[in-house]
Motif scaffolding. Structure first.
Motif, PDB file in Angstrom:
ATOM      1  N   ILE A  47       0.459  -8.206  -4.422  1.00 50.93           N
ATOM      2  CA  ILE A  47       0.495  -7.141  -3.414  1.00 50.93           C
ATOM      3  C   ILE A  47       1.293  -5.984  -3.993  1.00 50.93           C
ATOM      4  O   ILE A  47       2.444  -6.151  -4.402  1.00 50.93           O
ATOM      5  CB  ILE A  47       1.129  -7.632  -2.099  1.00 50.93           C
ATOM      6  N   ILE A  48       0.694  -4.809  -4.008  1.00 50.61           N
ATOM      7  CA  ILE A  48       1.295  -3.645  -4.652  1.00 50.61           C
ATOM      8  C   ILE A  48       2.280  -2.950  -3.718  1.00 50.61           C
ATOM      9  O   ILE A  48       1.973  -2.698  -2.544  1.00 50.61           O
ATOM     10  CB  ILE A  48       0.204  -2.648  -5.090  1.00 50.61           C
ATOM     11  N   VAL A  84      -3.562  -6.272   3.147  1.00 49.03           N
ATOM     12  CA  VAL A  84      -2.973  -7.102   4.201  1.00 49.03           C
ATOM     13  C   VAL A  84      -1.932  -6.297   4.962  1.00 49.03           C
ATOM     14  O   VAL A  84      -1.431  -5.270   4.485  1.00 49.03           O
ATOM     15  CB  VAL A  84      -2.334  -8.390   3.628  1.00 49.03           C
ATOM     16  N   LEU A  85      -1.606  -6.803   6.144  1.00 53.25           N
ATOM     17  CA  LEU A  85      -0.689  -6.101   7.049  1.00 53.25           C
ATOM     18  C   LEU A  85       0.394  -7.046   7.543  1.00 53.25           C
ATOM     19  O   LEU A  85       0.111  -8.187   7.924  1.00 53.25           O
ATOM     20  CB  LEU A  85      -1.484  -5.563   8.249  1.00 53.25           C
ATOM     21  N   ARG A  86       1.647  -6.570   7.501  1.00 51.81           N
ATOM     22  CA  ARG A  86       2.762  -7.222   8.182  1.00 51.81           C
ATOM     23  C   ARG A  86       3.362  -6.200   9.131  1.00 51.81           C
ATOM     24  O   ARG A  86       3.690  -5.074   8.747  1.00 51.81           O
ATOM     25  CB  ARG A  86       3.828  -7.667   7.177  1.00 51.81           C
ATOM     26  N   VAL A 100       5.701  -5.294  -7.474  1.00 47.03           N
ATOM     27  CA  VAL A 100       4.505  -6.099  -7.226  1.00 47.03           C
ATOM     28  C   VAL A 100       4.967  -7.444  -6.698  1.00 47.03           C
ATOM     29  O   VAL A 100       5.752  -8.140  -7.353  1.00 47.03           O
ATOM     30  CB  VAL A 100       3.678  -6.312  -8.518  1.00 47.03           C
ATOM     31  N   MET A 101       4.515  -7.805  -5.499  1.00 49.23           N
ATOM     32  CA  MET A 101       4.847  -9.128  -4.972  1.00 49.23           C
ATOM     33  C   MET A 101       3.737 -10.103  -5.328  1.00 49.23           C
ATOM     34  O   MET A 101       2.553  -9.834  -5.099  1.00 49.23           O
ATOM     35  CB  MET A 101       5.042  -9.111  -3.453  1.00 49.23           C
ATOM     36  N   LEU A 102       4.120 -11.242  -5.890  1.00 51.47           N
ATOM     37  CA  LEU A 102       3.177 -12.297  -6.242  1.00 51.47           C
ATOM     38  C   LEU A 102       3.204 -13.354  -5.148  1.00 51.47           C
ATOM     39  O   LEU A 102       4.271 -13.845  -4.767  1.00 51.47           O
ATOM     40  CB  LEU A 102       3.547 -12.912  -7.594  1.00 51.47           C
ATOM     41  N   VAL A 103       2.029 -13.707  -4.658  1.00 53.96           N
ATOM     42  CA  VAL A 103       1.921 -14.591  -3.494  1.00 53.96           C
ATOM     43  C   VAL A 103       1.147 -15.846  -3.873  1.00 53.96           C
ATOM     44  O   VAL A 103       0.162 -15.787  -4.602  1.00 53.96           O
ATOM     45  CB  VAL A 103       1.205 -13.863  -2.329  1.00 53.96           C
ATOM     46  N   ARG A 130      -1.055  -2.979   2.859  1.00 58.88           N
ATOM     47  CA  ARG A 130      -0.691  -3.100   1.452  1.00 58.88           C
ATOM     48  C   ARG A 130      -1.916  -3.498   0.617  1.00 58.88           C
ATOM     49  O   ARG A 130      -2.663  -4.410   0.982  1.00 58.88           O
ATOM     50  CB  ARG A 130       0.379  -4.165   1.277  1.00 58.88           C
ATOM     51  N   THR A 131      -2.069  -2.833  -0.518  1.00 56.08           N
ATOM     52  CA  THR A 131      -3.175  -3.138  -1.426  1.00 56.08           C
ATOM     53  C   THR A 131      -2.980  -4.503  -2.066  1.00 56.08           C
ATOM     54  O   THR A 131      -1.890  -4.830  -2.545  1.00 56.08           O
ATOM     55  CB  THR A 131      -3.276  -2.068  -2.523  1.00 56.08           C
ATOM     56  N   VAL A 132      -4.057  -5.292  -2.085  1.00 57.93           N
ATOM     57  CA  VAL A 132      -4.030  -6.641  -2.652  1.00 57.93           C
ATOM     58  C   VAL A 132      -4.902  -6.693  -3.906  1.00 57.93           C
ATOM     59  O   VAL A 132      -6.016  -6.160  -3.926  1.00 57.93           O
ATOM     60  CB  VAL A 132      -4.530  -7.677  -1.626  1.00 57.93           C
ATOM     61  N   ILE A 133      -4.383  -7.343  -4.946  1.00 51.97           N
ATOM     62  CA  ILE A 133      -5.156  -7.610  -6.162  1.00 51.97           C
ATOM     63  C   ILE A 133      -5.385  -9.116  -6.232  1.00 51.97           C
ATOM     64  O   ILE A 133      -4.438  -9.878  -6.399  1.00 51.97           O
ATOM     65  CB  ILE A 133      -4.420  -7.145  -7.429  1.00 51.97           C
TER      66      ILE A 133
END
Length: 432
Positions: free
Chosen positions: A106-107, A228-230, A79-82, A248-251
């Protein structure tokens, strides 16, 4: 357990901060009603993680900044924390722990990819699908055969300019007890950018659509990022080959509570999509940008809760002032001349555009609102009664909403007809 982050989740895993000078550390990832956070322990105040939270005794600043993005990993996935920041810590002598909060999670991201900026963003704007009048679901019931058929097929997208697309879609959600499946009929608001762009800038048009729907019915609509998309984060298989884009799924940290704000009863939109179409939406987004200084306070007022009439009028008043000023500029007045225009002149200028579409006496609104607003701005003026302020605030909101509808080409007669069912047209009265 899947790689999920529902409210009430508490997971223990490792932290990656993409800094070669820090040591591995085990942390706790949590999501609750307050948001998304990780708890980071440290053995001593000299530890690099302690310096994220404890301020230097001399400079009173943090010795090390918390990275704006952090990666959490456990047996369920990454899980990436932004957009991270520190808040809250405790320690006993040297050892302790601190809490880092994140605006988004972001999962599934498992690499050092800068998701602080993105190439694409998708959101769900509450009420948008109904307003567009589209559906991706159709149903049929054959009574003789006793067969019910539900067909899901995405409706045609609606493109707005070069960067924004409204994509009808659908998705299924199976209940935890495995006894039911919910099929959701949705519309994704999707924007794409050639260069990586901040989330704030990427969401501008999405929030603009939310604002239009809110002004149209004065219902507290929401805009929630869902993915979101990269472009440098494609789908990859185990053999290392890439297979197209990956959303990518965003929470989001803030849970969507739009269900609690849906209006009851019949309340038509002042502005309807089948009238203004795609060109009208483009015009609105331009208008939203051009008149932002006027519309921002009006829109912000919709989200104020538990405040009195004085606060509401103090919020809306500057928006009215700015709207009159900007209209005078659009008429050709110089900035200096428009700036010197009196409050009354600015309100008169607004009234010129809405005189045929407001369901109350325009001159009375001008006189009463100028007096009420001056009454709360200047200490040497008499403060209006709460009832007076509430009604001038109500009329002022309605005036701005009608102005937006008029700007987008809605006929005055249609506006007046729709306002017959709008609660904002009913005056506040004093109960004995």
């Amino acid at each position: 357990m899947a790689n999920e982050l529902s409210i009430g989740t508490r997971r223990m895993g490792s932290l990656i901060d993409f800094d070669k000078n820090t040591h591995p550390v085990n942390v706790v990832l949590e999501r609750d009603e307050r948001g998304i956070s990780i708890v980071v322990p440290w053995p001593s105040l000299d530890d690099p993680y302690a310096k994220w939270f404890v301020r230097d005794s001399h400079s009173k600043v943090y010795e090390r900044k918390v990275p704006k993005r952090l990666l959490f990993s456990d047996s369920y996935g990454e899980v990436m924390l932004v957009d991270c920041w520190p808040r809250g810590y405790h320690h006993n002598l040297d050892s302790g722990s601190g809490r880092v909060w994140a605006k988004y999670a972001i999962i599934g991201v498992d690499d050092d990819i800068d998701f602080l900026v993105v190439h694409g963003i998708r959101s769900e704007v509450s009420g948008l699908r109904q307003w567009l009048g589209v559906s991706s679901l159709s149903e049929d019931f054959d009574r003789k055969a006793g067969v019910f058929t539900l067909k899901a097929k995405a409706a045609e997208p609606v493109r707005i300019g070069a960067e924004l697309t409204l994509n009808p879609s659908w998705k299924t959600e199976r209940a935890q007890d495995d006894e039911s499946i919910t099929v959701r009929d949705i519309v994704y608001c999707e924007s794409r950018m050639e260069k990586p762009t901040t989330w704030h800038d990427s969401l501008g048009m999405h929030l603009g659509l939310r604002d239009l729907l809110m002004l149209s019915r004065w219902v507290e609509e929401t805009c929630e990022v869902v993915s979101v998309l990269r472009l440098d984060d494609p789908i990859r298989t185990l053999d290392g080959k890439t297979h197209g884009e990956q959303w990518r799924t965003v929470i989001p940290a803030e849970a969507n509570d739009s269900e609690a704000t849906k209006p009851s009863g019949y309340r038509p939109h002042l502005i309807q999509f089948d009238e203004i179409g795609q060109n009208g939406l483009e015009k609105w987004l331009q208008l939203r940008e051009e008149f932002g200084r006027a519309l921002d306070p009006i829109i912000s007022d919709r989200f104020l809760k538990g405040v009195g009439a004085v606060t509401h009028m103090a919020e809306v008043g500057p928006g009215l002032e700015a709207l009159g000023f900007l209209l005078l500029l659009r008429d050709g007045l110089s900035e200096a001349a428009a700036g010197k225009a009196s409050l009354r002149r600015r309100f008169e200028r607004i009234h010129e555009d809405v005189s045929e579409a407001i369901p109350f006496d325009g001159l009375d609104w001008i006189n009463g609102t100028v007096s009420a607003y001056n009454g709360i701005k200047h200490a040497n003026r008499e403060l209006p009664t709460e009832l007076e302020l509430l009604n001038r605030w109500r009329e002022s909101l309605l005036t701005v909403r009608v102005w937006v509808a008029t700007e987008l080409g809605v006929n005055a007669s249609d506006i007046l007809e729709r306002l017959r069912y709008d609660p904002q047209t009913s005056a506040f009265v004093q109960l004995n």
